[in-house]
Scaffold this motif. Structure first.
Motif, PDB file in Angstrom:
ATOM      1  N   GLU A   1      -0.762   6.460  -3.247  1.00 34.27           N
ATOM      2  CA  GLU A   1      -2.204   6.674  -3.219  1.00 34.27           C
ATOM      3  C   GLU A   1      -2.879   5.723  -2.242  1.00 34.27           C
TER       4      GLU A   1
ATOM      5  N   THR B   1     -10.201  -2.841  -2.065  1.00 35.80           N
ATOM      6  CA  THR B   1     -10.403  -1.413  -2.306  1.00 35.80           C
ATOM      7  C   THR B   1      -9.460  -0.880  -3.368  1.00 35.80           C
TER       8      THR B   1
ATOM      9  N   ARG C   1      -4.714   6.773   1.796  1.00 34.48           N
ATOM     10  CA  ARG C   1      -6.068   6.523   2.291  1.00 34.48           C
ATOM     11  C   ARG C   1      -6.067   6.024   3.744  1.00 34.48           C
TER      12      ARG C   1
ATOM     13  N   TYR D   1      -5.936  -3.386   0.478  1.00 36.39           N
ATOM     14  CA  TYR D   1      -5.082  -2.935  -0.610  1.00 36.39           C
ATOM     15  C   TYR D   1      -4.142  -4.074  -0.987  1.00 36.39           C
TER      16      TYR D   1
END
Length: 282
Positions: free
Chosen positions: A10, A222, A14, A193
């Motif tokens: 995931e 994020t 992004r 991340y």
């Protein structure tokens, strides 16, 4: 957003081709390798990678993911020169901007503070200026009139870093001896991340460690990815040291063979393949 938990897929989902991605850690120490491996499994390419380089750079270079690299070095620490980076560099497969370690740090500082550049003494009188003809100098406007290198901001579309622990909000904690500038990578990026060995409750982050160990602040983050052993084969002190035996295997094995055995599946498959290899060595 209060719960920022993501899977590696995931988080990488992004990102997109053509991005400038900063990767935290230092050499072969506390690299976000599970996120790098997820990036290897994606279709993303044409990346500009900004890194105090280690096997993150080597893996991405071998897989043809890198268009341009900005770095101060690329090393496996106990193996001085990362072999896949060397191959890519000697073949001309990647564009390289190589700057001094301090210049790299101040480039991150400039980006974190939303400045176009930072004036530094590092680089003056060295070949850094010769091999990077795009670098400019500035003169102090004060009475000293000193000349400095104007290090451009290392602005990042995304940053990938690895912590020992984090909470669901994005607060990241390191427990080892060195922060490795991971906070600057996050602050210099539009999106950050954070992978970690363990997700814990916020109160647990300060219960058994000093507040100074809370390196990464949630408002810069994020997404959070819980990936036990996620820095393998680099070190993640004090949780584990570098897997020297596996690193030697990585450095000595032809890329297609290494990729087929260890990188053809997901992160769980990678960890299982590594464990099986170690069992074979007994």
């Amino acid at each position: 957003m209060t719960d920022k938990l993501l899977t590696p897929e995931e988080a990488v989902g992004r990102l997109h081709s053509g991005m400038t991605v900063g990767i935290g850690g230092w050499g072969s120490r506390r690299k976000p390798m599970a996120l790098v491996r997820a990036l290897l499994r994606s279709e993303i390419t044409d990346l500009t990678i900004v890194s105090y380089g280690g096997p993150d750079v080597g893996l991405l270079a071998a897989a043809g993911k890198i268009r341009k690299l900005v770095t101060a070095f690329v090393t496996l620490d106990s193996i001085p020169l990362e072999p896949h980076f060397r191959t890519a560099r000697q073949s001309g497969a990647i564009e390289l901007t190589e700057i001094d370690e301090a210049m790299f740090m101040w480039g991150l500082h400039a980006a974190a503070n939303r400045l176009p550049f930072m004036p530094v003494r590092a680089g003056i009188g060295s070949d850094v200026m010769r091999v990077n003809p795009s670098l400019r100098t500035v003169t102090s406007p004060y009475d000293d009139g000193e000349e400095f290198v104007a290090v451009p901001a290392l602005r990042l579309d995304a940053a990938l870093v690895h912590m020992n622990r984090a909470d669901r909000l994005g607060n990241g904690q390191y427990l080892g001896p060195d922060p490795y500038f991971d906070d600057l990578f996050c602050e210099a990026a539009d999106a950050a991340y954070v992978s970690c060995e363990q997700v814990v409750e916020t109160a647990e982050l300060t219960k058994s460690a000093s507040p100074q160990s809370l390196l990464v602040k949630r408002h810069y983050v994020t997404g959070v990815v819980e990936t036990p052993n996620g820095a393998h084969f680099t070190s993640c002190a004090p949780d584990y040291g570098r897997d020297e035996a596996f690193q030697r295997l990585y450095a000595a094995t032809p890329w297609p063979e290494f990729a087929e055995r260890f990188l053809s599946g997901n992160e769980k498959a990678y960890q299982s393949a590594v464990q099986a290899w170690h069992e074979e060595q007994k």
